[in-house]
Design a protein around this motif. Structure first.
Motif, PDB file in Angstrom:
ATOM      1  N   LEU A 134      63.105  29.171  31.885  1.00  0.00           N
ATOM      2  CA  LEU A 134      63.861  27.979  31.525  1.00  0.00           C
ATOM      3  C   LEU A 134      65.327  28.355  31.384  1.00  0.00           C
ATOM      4  O   LEU A 134      65.719  29.044  30.437  1.00  0.00           O
ATOM      5  N   ALA A 135      66.135  27.929  32.353  1.00  0.00           N
ATOM      6  CA  ALA A 135      67.583  28.138  32.306  1.00  0.00           C
ATOM      7  C   ALA A 135      68.227  26.771  32.539  1.00  0.00           C
ATOM      8  O   ALA A 135      68.670  26.451  33.641  1.00  0.00           O
ATOM      9  N   PRO A 136      68.273  25.936  31.489  1.00  0.00           N
ATOM     10  CA  PRO A 136      68.570  24.507  31.669  1.00  0.00           C
ATOM     11  C   PRO A 136      70.043  24.119  31.645  1.00  0.00           C
ATOM     12  O   PRO A 136      70.378  22.991  31.256  1.00  0.00           O
ATOM     13  N   HIS A 146      63.933  23.365  24.394  1.00  0.00           N
ATOM     14  CA  HIS A 146      65.207  24.004  24.110  1.00  0.00           C
ATOM     15  C   HIS A 146      65.446  24.071  22.606  1.00  0.00           C
ATOM     16  O   HIS A 146      64.973  23.213  21.861  1.00  0.00           O
ATOM     17  N   GLN A 147      66.192  25.079  22.203  1.00  0.00           N
ATOM     18  CA  GLN A 147      66.625  25.201  20.811  1.00  0.00           C
ATOM     19  C   GLN A 147      68.151  25.191  20.788  1.00  0.00           C
ATOM     20  O   GLN A 147      68.794  26.083  21.331  1.00  0.00           O
ATOM     21  N   ALA A 148      68.710  24.166  20.144  1.00  0.00           N
ATOM     22  CA  ALA A 148      70.166  24.049  20.064  1.00  0.00           C
ATOM     23  C   ALA A 148      70.707  25.034  19.038  1.00  0.00           C
ATOM     24  O   ALA A 148      70.353  24.983  17.870  1.00  0.00           O
ATOM     25  N   THR A 161      74.097  17.212  26.704  1.00  0.00           N
ATOM     26  CA  THR A 161      73.904  18.029  27.905  1.00  0.00           C
ATOM     27  C   THR A 161      74.013  19.506  27.546  1.00  0.00           C
ATOM     28  O   THR A 161      74.898  19.913  26.791  1.00  0.00           O
ATOM     29  N   VAL A 162      73.127  20.304  28.085  1.00  0.00           N
ATOM     30  CA  VAL A 162      73.174  21.753  27.868  1.00  0.00           C
ATOM     31  C   VAL A 162      74.326  22.327  28.686  1.00  0.00           C
ATOM     32  O   VAL A 162      74.352  22.206  29.910  1.00  0.00           O
ATOM     33  N   VAL A 163      75.313  22.926  28.006  1.00  0.00           N
ATOM     34  CA  VAL A 163      76.480  23.477  28.694  1.00  0.00           C
ATOM     35  C   VAL A 163      76.493  24.999  28.682  1.00  0.00           C
ATOM     36  O   VAL A 163      77.288  25.619  29.393  1.00  0.00           O
ATOM     37  N   GLN A 164      75.627  25.604  27.880  1.00  0.00           N
ATOM     38  CA  GLN A 164      75.580  27.070  27.845  1.00  0.00           C
ATOM     39  C   GLN A 164      74.183  27.525  27.458  1.00  0.00           C
ATOM     40  O   GLN A 164      73.559  26.951  26.563  1.00  0.00           O
ATOM     41  N   VAL A 165      73.680  28.542  28.141  1.00  0.00           N
ATOM     42  CA  VAL A 165      72.371  29.120  27.832  1.00  0.00           C
ATOM     43  C   VAL A 165      72.600  30.496  27.225  1.00  0.00           C
ATOM     44  O   VAL A 165      73.049  31.425  27.906  1.00  0.00           O
ATOM     45  N   VAL A 166      72.319  30.612  25.929  1.00  0.00           N
ATOM     46  CA  VAL A 166      72.487  31.888  25.241  1.00  0.00           C
ATOM     47  C   VAL A 166      71.364  32.842  25.614  1.00  0.00           C
ATOM     48  O   VAL A 166      71.587  34.034  25.852  1.00  0.00           O
ATOM     49  N   GLN A 167      70.168  32.314  25.667  1.00  0.00           N
ATOM     50  CA  GLN A 167      69.000  33.112  26.042  1.00  0.00           C
ATOM     51  C   GLN A 167      68.031  32.207  26.796  1.00  0.00           C
ATOM     52  O   GLN A 167      67.694  31.133  26.296  1.00  0.00           O
ATOM     53  N   ALA A 180      64.385  27.881  25.216  1.00  0.00           N
ATOM     54  CA  ALA A 180      65.689  28.368  25.647  1.00  0.00           C
ATOM     55  C   ALA A 180      66.704  28.096  24.540  1.00  0.00           C
ATOM     56  O   ALA A 180      66.763  27.000  23.985  1.00  0.00           O
ATOM     57  N   MET A 181      67.490  29.124  24.179  1.00  0.00           N
ATOM     58  CA  MET A 181      68.532  28.966  23.164  1.00  0.00           C
ATOM     59  C   MET A 181      69.806  28.525  23.862  1.00  0.00           C
ATOM     60  O   MET A 181      70.305  29.228  24.750  1.00  0.00           O
ATOM     61  N   VAL A 182      70.312  27.362  23.469  1.00  0.00           N
ATOM     62  CA  VAL A 182      71.382  26.748  24.252  1.00  0.00           C
ATOM     63  C   VAL A 182      72.499  26.211  23.359  1.00  0.00           C
ATOM     64  O   VAL A 182      72.334  26.011  22.158  1.00  0.00           O
ATOM     65  N   GLY A 183      73.648  25.974  24.010  1.00  0.00           N
ATOM     66  CA  GLY A 183      74.748  25.245  23.407  1.00  0.00           C
ATOM     67  C   GLY A 183      74.796  23.866  24.034  1.00  0.00           C
ATOM     68  O   GLY A 183      74.618  23.718  25.254  1.00  0.00           O
ATOM     69  N   VAL A 184      75.017  22.836  23.209  1.00  0.00           N
ATOM     70  CA  VAL A 184      74.921  21.454  23.660  1.00  0.00           C
ATOM     71  C   VAL A 184      76.263  20.752  23.523  1.00  0.00           C
ATOM     72  O   VAL A 184      76.969  20.922  22.514  1.00  0.00           O
TER      73      VAL A 184
END
Length: 211
Positions: A134-136, A146-148, A161-167, A180-184
């Motif tokens: 998962l690379a969203p 996803h985990q924000a 919208t997911v703008v960055q994928v940390v993991q 997936a750990m993400v920035g929103v």
């Protein structure tokens, strides 16, 4: 036999003949009760047969579902354990400076290539068993996968919208092995009128469940 001869028959000869045509008293009621009883038993047996058929169909469906789940999620625990190995391989590659990759000797470059091939082979093997990465980035935030971790102010990108994928995360079937750990993004136009604002939250509980 003439009519006179018939009339001259003895009364004792006539009575048995008449008696033989009579039905025993109460036989009609007895037959009706027996018929009602048989019809009732028939309905009970039919209802019982339908119940058994329904139970067997439910059992068949449960068995088919259990077999499907066993095939799909049998490697879930093993795959989850292998994710840390894949993460370490990626960290090792990311830790090498670009200038070291470009200026290293042949042996060092071969080592880097070997680690890279190992990571790719592992991910390919996991994918063959139903594990998906998962690379969203650029996708709409989905709390099920996803985990924000943080929000990024950006008026040019739709909120949520997911703008960055940390993991990157991983899933198997419709279950999450690791979100997936993400920035929103926030501050931009809403993707949907009823969409609630996204806030960082705890890890999806499904990721902690065993298959």
């Amino acid at each position: 036999m003439s009519d006179q001869a018939k009339d001259e028959r003895a009364p004792e000869d006539i009575e048995p003949a008449e008696a033989s045509g009579e039905r025993p008293e109460g036989s009609v009621d007895g037959d009706y009760e027996a018929l009602v009883r048989l019809l009732k038993e028939n309905e009970e047996l039919k209802d019982r047969a339908l119940r058994v058929a329904a139970e067997m169909e439910n059992l068949r469906r449960r068995t088919a579902r259990d077999v499907h789940d066993a095939r799909t999620y049998a490697v879930a625990n093993f795959a989850r354990d292998m994710l840390s190995v894949s993460d370490n391989l990626r960290r090792a590659l990311d830790a090498i400076p670009a200038e070291a990759k470009a200026g290293g000797d042949a042996g060092f470059k071969a080592l880097i290539e070997g680690v890279d091939l190992t990571e790719r082979a592992m991910l390919s093997a996991l994918e063959r068993h139903g594990v998906k990465k998962l690379a969203p980035e650029g996708e709409k935030f989905d709390p099920n996968f996803h985990q924000a971790m943080f929000e990024v102010p950006n008026p040019d990108v739709a909120a949520g919208t997911v703008v960055q994928v940390v993991q990157p995360g991983y899933s198997i079937g419709d279950r999450v092995l690791r979100p997936a750990m993400v920035g929103v993004a926030k501050g931009g136009p809403k993707a949907a009128a009823a969409e609630a604002p996204v806030e960082p939250g705890p890890v999806n509980e499904q990721a902690e469940k065993d298959a």
